[in-house]
Design an enzyme around this catalytic site. Structure first.
Site, PDB file in Angstrom:
ATOM      1  N   ASP A 308      47.811  34.356  33.376  1.00 12.47           N
ATOM      2  CA  ASP A 308      46.522  35.009  33.176  1.00 12.47           C
ATOM      3  C   ASP A 308      46.786  36.438  32.676  1.00 12.47           C
ATOM      4  OD1 ASP A 308      43.791  35.590  33.194  1.00 12.47           O
ATOM      5  OD2 ASP A 308      43.442  34.577  35.098  1.00 12.47           O
ATOM      6  N   GLU A 514      34.388  37.837  37.826  1.00 15.66           N
ATOM      7  CA  GLU A 514      35.596  38.029  38.633  1.00 15.66           C
ATOM      8  C   GLU A 514      35.342  38.914  39.853  1.00 15.66           C
ATOM      9  OE1 GLU A 514      39.338  38.134  36.482  1.00 15.66           O
ATOM     10  OE2 GLU A 514      38.311  37.668  34.628  1.00 15.66           O
TER      11      GLU A 514
END
Length: 628
Positions: A308, A514
């Site tokens: 990521d 997020e």
């Protein structure tokens, strides 16, 4: 004598032509050659520098044709909101992507680069793209065929901009709605998530019947490379804290969080993205047992594993505290491509040094590069490296918007309808003298779309992209003689002074993504609760909740006549009114449990302390009612 000279010159020219032709023929550039022959031929020609370049993914802000050429960069990405220019057209995107690609093609071996983007609910970074409901809404549809069509439409809209790689789908199993990424999860139930992996053949194409298990598959230039994410356990962290620790037994991990990966791999998913989270204290980006031993060796995944964004930096606390160690731990764990994404020279130099000192064996580099090249060859990138201008018209096309509208209709969950079953409020009559529309989310396209829309965290307002707000949809739907009054947060005096037939209140959460979405209280954004109390206290009302997860609603349920969970529906607000006004019936089912109070969390179906406000799978039905 002259004849002999001419003959000799002719022979020499012929030999030169043969030699040139032979030099031009490269096995790896021949699509007729078997896949493994092409990979081996290319790898035999590659230097360490070229191999490490392939393992590097950089952000478009630091990319250029020159950088691609000089560092042999294998991949470029757009982070959330990273665009060529505001409101960039498909042509603007294509021009940028092709420019980077030409840099890659000008290298000694001409290995094309792969461009990746977060197309998580449509091509959501791009102005004028169709924005589909977020995954939680799609989970409510329980319709894998629909999700597959959404994958195919998204692939076309991504390819319309010259991009070939989508960082989707998220196949997390969200076990706690306090998690800021819960809307990216189809459900708390792994079985629903497994069924929804049908989006993968939509994105990549249907895998051929004879394809060996685990081998990636992308059916040409109208499809994109997909990425199953975030491996593994990202939806199970303590209190739903993003990037945190998932404490669960191996059996629990394999039975709840892993099953959708089995389906994704069987369907030929090309890449798997690693999670920021930890499992029982061990960072997933450094977990060799789960990445190499389980994913690659046990599940026989043959695509490539990608980190990521700055995921390897976060192996240490604080992040980037020992970058050499982070490179070592992540690459030896089995990560093949690293989303660096900014300081790529530091990564390239660090990895080169580790290989030259024999800390990382060459066999590990070769495994990574083989996997990356396999995906690039399988998808036809060597044959079609540049964008296809003929797909430009696919961006935001009517057919895709119609599909998104259908998805919105099917995603809506009716939680309450009238004081009792004999007195339903819905469907609403289109013909009424005067109706009230209220709430912060009724006329805000950005709120309706949620996070990961144009910007990483989402945006507020109606000029963010092209679409239809719920207020506009209501005005388009009701009878031409019905007066629609919109007031965002009306007070009691206003309500008493006007005689409304009924009211539609649209409230919910403001956009987030997020960690910014992590919430311990899960309340509706102010002044939403006050709007519900004022309006529903004085007028017959239907309340529509725009949210990425269940939110606190118990205190207001008695005041609300009808209650609809609309999740984050995207650009097609008409899908909401299609069902509110009875052109279609309600059919959605809760993809996750709706709690009474946050003190109950985490609470999932099957738990011993299960005492929900509305249980998993709940959803009232209505019949279409066309003659209103």
């Amino acid at each position: 004598m002259a004849r002999v000279t001419i003959l000799l010159m002719g022979l020499m020219l012929f030999h030169c032509w043969v030699a040139t032709t032979e030099a031009k023929y490269l096995k790896y550039k021949d699509p007729k050659q078997p896949l493994n022959v092409r990979i081996k031929d290319l790898m035999d020609r590659m230097t360490l520098e070229e191999k490490i370049g392939q393992m590097t993914q950089i952000e478009r802000k630091v990319a250029s044709a020159e950088v691609m050429k000089n560092y042999y960069i294998g991949s470029v990405l757009s982070g959330g909101g990273s665009v060529p220019k505001p409101q960039a057209s498909a042509e603007d995107w294509i021009h940028m992507v092709n420019d980077f690609q030409k840099g890659s093609l000008s290298t000694r071996l001409g290995i094309p680069m792969l461009y990746g983007i977060d197309a998580v609910h449509g091509n959501n970074n791009v102005y004028n793209a169709t924005i589909f409901p977020h995954n939680i809404g799609l989970g409510a549809t329980r319709d894998p065929k629909l999700v597959r069509k959404i994958g195919a439409a998204t692939a076309l809209e991504v390819r319309a901009t010259g991009v070939q790689y989508a960082f989707a789908p998220c196949i997390a199993v969200c076990r706690d709605p306090r998690w800021g990424r819960c809307y990216e999860s189809y459900s708390e139930d792994h079985k629903v998530v497994q069924v929804m992996t049908e989006i993968i053949p939509g994105l990549q194409g249907e895998i051929p019947a004879n394809s060996p298990k685990g081998v990636p598959f992308v059916a040409g230039k109208r499809k994109v490379v997909a990425s199953a994410k975030h491996y593994v356990g990202d939806g199970g962290t303590i209190k739903g804290i993003n990037e945190n620790n998932t404490v669960i037994s191996r059996q629990g991990l394999l039975s709840i969080h892993m099953p959708a990966y089995y389906n994704a791999i069987i369907k030929g998913v090309s890449t798997v993205m690693i999670s920021y989270s930890s499992w029982n204290g061990e960072k997933m980006h450094a977990n060799r047992n789960l990445i190499t031993d389980f994913l690659k060796n046990t599940l026989r995944f043959r695509g490539f594993v990608i980190s990521d964004w700055q995921g390897i930096d976060r192996i240490t606390t604080p992040p980037h505290a020992n970058y050499t160690y982070s490179i070592y731990a992540s690459i030896t764990a089995g990560i093949d491509m690293v989303m660096v994404p900014l300081n790529y020279t530091e990564f390239i130099d660090g990895l080169t040094s580790l290989v030259k000192s024999n800390a990382i064996p060459m066999s590990r580099i070769d495994d990574a590069v083989r996997r990356i090249l396999r995906v690039k060859f399988v998808m036809g990138l060597f044959e079609n490296p540049l964008a296809d201008h003929s797909l430009i018209h696919q961006l935001g096309r009517k057919k895709h918007r119609k599909l998104a509208r259908e998805a919105v209709r099917k995603s809506l969950v009716l939680l309450k309808n009238g004081k009792n079953a004999n007195q339903p409020l819905l469907p609403l009559p289109k013909r009424a003298s005067k109706i009230l529309v209220a709430g912060s989310h009724a006329d805000n396209l950005g709120y309706q779309c949620g996070g990961w829309t144009i910007e990483w965290q989402g945006v507020s307002g109606n000029n963010v992209t092209k679409g239809t707000t719920i207020l506009s949809a209501i005005k388009n739907t009701v009878d031409k003689d019905t007066e629609v009054v919109y007031k965002e947060n009306p007070d009691l005096d206003f309500l008493k002074s006007t005689n409304f037939s009924y009211a539609i209140v649209v409230v919910g959460e403001k956009p987030y993504a997020e960690t910014d979405g992590d919430s311990l209280n899960l309340t509706i954004s102010a002044p939403g609760p006050q709007t519900i109390k004022n309006v529903c206290g004085g007028v017959k009302c239907v309340t529509v909740i725009i949210s990425g997860r269940p939110v606190v609603i118990q205190p207001y349920v008695d005041k609300i006549e009808a209650l609809v969970a609309a999740w984050l529906p995207g650009t097609e607000g008409n899908g909401v009114t299609d069902v509110l006004f009875g052109d279609y019936g309600f059919s959605g089912k809760l993809p996750r449990t709706w709690f009474k109070t946050v003190d109950q969390l985490p609470m999932n179906v099957g738990d011993s302390h299960y005492d929900p406000l509305f249980p998993f799978g709940f959803g009232l039905k209505t019949k279409p009612h066309k003659a209103n």
